[in-house]
Design a protein around this motif. Sequence first.
Motif, PDB file in Angstrom:
ATOM      1  N   THR A  49       7.937 -85.598  -9.996  1.00 40.56           N
ATOM      2  CA  THR A  49       6.540 -85.276  -9.025  1.00 40.56           C
ATOM      3  C   THR A  49       6.899 -84.542  -8.094  1.00 40.56           C
ATOM      4  N   ARG A  82      -4.163 -79.246  -7.488  1.00 42.72           N
ATOM      5  CA  ARG A  82      -3.591 -80.448  -7.658  1.00 42.72           C
ATOM      6  C   ARG A  82      -2.822 -80.969  -6.513  1.00 42.72           C
ATOM      7  N   ASP A 137      -1.348 -79.660 -17.800  1.00 41.96           N
ATOM      8  CA  ASP A 137      -1.632 -81.082 -17.253  1.00 41.96           C
ATOM      9  C   ASP A 137      -3.024 -81.577 -17.458  1.00 41.96           C
ATOM     10  N   GLY A 141      -0.578 -83.893 -20.054  1.00 47.35           N
ATOM     11  CA  GLY A 141      -0.299 -84.776 -18.750  1.00 47.35           C
ATOM     12  C   GLY A 141      -1.088 -86.044 -18.717  1.00 47.35           C
ATOM     13  N   GLN A 142      -2.078 -86.379 -19.508  1.00 46.57           N
ATOM     14  CA  GLN A 142      -2.624 -87.523 -19.597  1.00 46.57           C
ATOM     15  C   GLN A 142      -1.735 -88.633 -20.369  1.00 46.57           C
ATOM     16  N   ARG A 145       0.577 -89.813 -17.615  1.00 50.74           N
ATOM     17  CA  ARG A 145      -0.222 -90.782 -16.780  1.00 50.74           C
ATOM     18  C   ARG A 145      -0.389 -92.023 -17.320  1.00 50.74           C
ATOM     19  N   LYS A 157      -5.572 -94.680 -12.962  1.00 50.71           N
ATOM     20  CA  LYS A 157      -6.044 -93.313 -12.256  1.00 50.71           C
ATOM     21  C   LYS A 157      -5.920 -93.395 -10.665  1.00 50.71           C
ATOM     22  N   VAL A 161      -0.460 -91.808  -9.643  1.00 54.72           N
ATOM     23  CA  VAL A 161      -0.739 -90.983 -11.063  1.00 54.72           C
ATOM     24  C   VAL A 161      -2.043 -89.982 -10.319  1.00 54.72           C
ATOM     25  N   TYR A 164      -2.658 -86.415 -12.230  1.00 51.14           N
ATOM     26  CA  TYR A 164      -3.269 -86.393 -13.499  1.00 51.14           C
ATOM     27  C   TYR A 164      -4.556 -86.699 -13.582  1.00 51.14           C
TER      28      TYR A 164
END
Length: 222
Positions: A49, A82, A137, A141-142, A145, A157, A161, A164
């Motif tokens: 990250t 992001r 992403d 990217g999910q 996550r 969510k 995270v 994402y």
Amino acid sequence: MNTPETAGTAFSALIRTASQDEHREANSSAFITGLLGGRLGVDAYTRYTVQLWFVYEALESAAARLAGDPVAGPFVRPELFRLTALERDLAHLRGPEWRARLTALPATRTYADRVRECAEQWPGGYVAHHYTRYMGDLAGGQIIRDTAERTWGFARKGDGVRFYVFDGIPNPAAFKRTYRTLLDGIRVDDLEKQRVIAECRRAYTLNTAVFRALGEEFPRSA
């Protein structure tokens, strides 16, 4: 110059097909497969990250300046940004003093420097990096996550995270169709399109180099 195989083919299809090998290599790296397979810990996820912050800082620090550019401007979409989400994640992962301890791997620095160079000098190259990052992403990217939520107990969510989570894009499939339309209408000639495709492949290669460096720092458990 168009070849018989590419003449009349939508640019969004060309760029996806031409970069498939590099894309596949990035997704099959030991670091990513280890992360998704639960063989790496939250420290590895946190370190990854941190690396993302440097790349997105390079991408998004140029966004306002490029918003009016005829080539790159149509791709500057605030709902994709992001950096704010990344910073919230880093505060959760590393505490309120996270910024003082940011360190980029050499491979990450090379990647971010190339993004910044394109942003400053070559709008078409910026689009190549924009495409590889944001579309990746928004899609794959999910999976990261979901893995992070299940493996390390992050709220669904939530903080940790949020990178994402694209709150401004309620329908990702529709957004990706819109994005492909933007690619198909990119305001460059055929020679420039080939340069953009080459830069897209380079972007995946730069990303793979970051994964390789992370893999050396966090070897997978047997």
